[in-house]
Design a protein around this motif. Sequence first.
Motif, mmCIF file in Angstrom:
data_model
loop_
_atom_site.group_PDB
_atom_site.id
_atom_site.type_symbol
_atom_site.label_atom_id
_atom_site.label_comp_id
_atom_site.label_asym_id
_atom_site.label_seq_id
_atom_site.Cartn_x
_atom_site.Cartn_y
_atom_site.Cartn_z
ATOM 1 N N LYS A 98 100.270 87.037 27.187
ATOM 2 C CA LYS A 98 100.400 85.586 27.329
ATOM 3 C C LYS A 98 100.490 85.252 28.810
ATOM 4 C CE LYS A 98 102.888 81.583 25.693
ATOM 5 N NZ LYS A 98 103.952 81.041 24.889
ATOM 6 N N LYS A 99 99.577 84.385 29.249
ATOM 7 C CA LYS A 99 99.578 83.920 30.636
ATOM 8 C C LYS A 99 99.288 82.430 30.624
ATOM 9 C CE LYS A 99 98.781 88.099 33.000
ATOM 10 N NZ LYS A 99 98.705 88.645 34.305
ATOM 11 N N GLY A 100 100.240 81.657 31.099
ATOM 12 C CA GLY A 100 100.057 80.209 31.123
ATOM 13 C C GLY A 100 99.837 79.661 29.731
ATOM 14 N N LYS A 101 98.721 78.939 29.562
ATOM 15 C CA LYS A 101 98.411 78.324 28.269
ATOM 16 C C LYS A 101 97.448 79.170 27.437
ATOM 17 C CE LYS A 101 99.252 73.625 29.758
ATOM 18 N NZ LYS A 101 98.730 72.258 29.832
ATOM 19 N N SER A 102 97.248 80.426 27.828
ATOM 20 C CA SER A 102 96.341 81.284 27.056
ATOM 21 C C SER A 102 97.092 82.487 26.490
ATOM 22 C CB SER A 102 95.181 81.770 27.928
ATOM 23 O OG SER A 102 95.634 82.721 28.870
ATOM 24 N N VAL A 103 96.626 82.927 25.327
ATOM 25 C CA VAL A 103 97.126 84.149 24.699
ATOM 26 C C VAL A 103 95.908 85.010 24.408
ATOM 27 C CG1 VAL A 103 98.302 85.153 22.711
ATOM 28 C CG2 VAL A 103 99.102 82.990 23.657
ATOM 29 N N SER A 107 90.696 85.675 23.631
ATOM 30 C CA SER A 107 91.615 84.771 24.318
ATOM 31 C C SER A 107 91.576 83.402 23.666
ATOM 32 C CB SER A 107 91.239 84.635 25.794
ATOM 33 O OG SER A 107 91.403 85.863 26.455
ATOM 34 N N GLN A 108 92.750 82.872 23.394
ATOM 35 C CA GLN A 108 92.865 81.535 22.835
ATOM 36 C C GLN A 108 93.433 80.618 23.913
ATOM 37 O OE1 GLN A 108 95.295 82.241 19.356
ATOM 38 N NE2 GLN A 108 93.468 82.294 18.070
ATOM 39 N N TYR A 109 92.681 79.574 24.194
ATOM 40 C CA TYR A 109 93.096 78.565 25.154
ATOM 41 C C TYR A 109 93.323 77.269 24.401
ATOM 42 C CZ TYR A 109 91.079 81.823 28.537
ATOM 43 O OH TYR A 109 90.785 82.923 29.267
ATOM 44 N N THR A 110 93.954 76.322 25.047
ATOM 45 C CA THR A 110 94.144 75.025 24.401
ATOM 46 C C THR A 110 92.794 74.365 24.121
ATOM 47 O OG1 THR A 110 94.448 74.028 26.578
ATOM 48 C CG2 THR A 110 96.433 74.610 25.357
ATOM 49 N N SER A 111 91.758 74.786 24.862
ATOM 50 C CA SER A 111 90.446 74.158 24.687
ATOM 51 C C SER A 111 89.477 74.974 23.843
ATOM 52 C CB SER A 111 89.814 73.888 26.058
ATOM 53 O OG SER A 111 89.662 75.102 26.752
#
Length: 108
Positions: free
Chosen positions: A76-81, A96-100
């Motif tokens: 987990k780094k910032g808003k990504s997992v 990788s899962q990002y908010t976008s």
Amino acid sequence: MTDRKPQNQDKFILRMPDGMRDRIKSVAEKNNRSMNSEILSTLSAAYPEPATLVADMSLEEVIELVASDGLPRQLKKGKSVTTVVMEADGSIQATSQYTSGIVTLKAN
């Protein structure tokens, strides 16, 4: 898998439809393993270990760790997992899962 004596391992009686035992036996023979090992391999692919959350590592370090022991990890780094897993064929997949959205990378 942990080293446990056979008498201490979980046992499960399974009813199979006609012909399934023969199919499992055939595939196990092709893969040079016992029927038990073939069933466990198939179940492990369908029900992988939950990913362990790691911190303070680079993606490259996580990939090397997964490649060495086969256990899935999440970074987990910032808003990504990013989830890193070893596929049944031995390749490493990082998703990788990002908010976008989601990005998937696969390396052999």
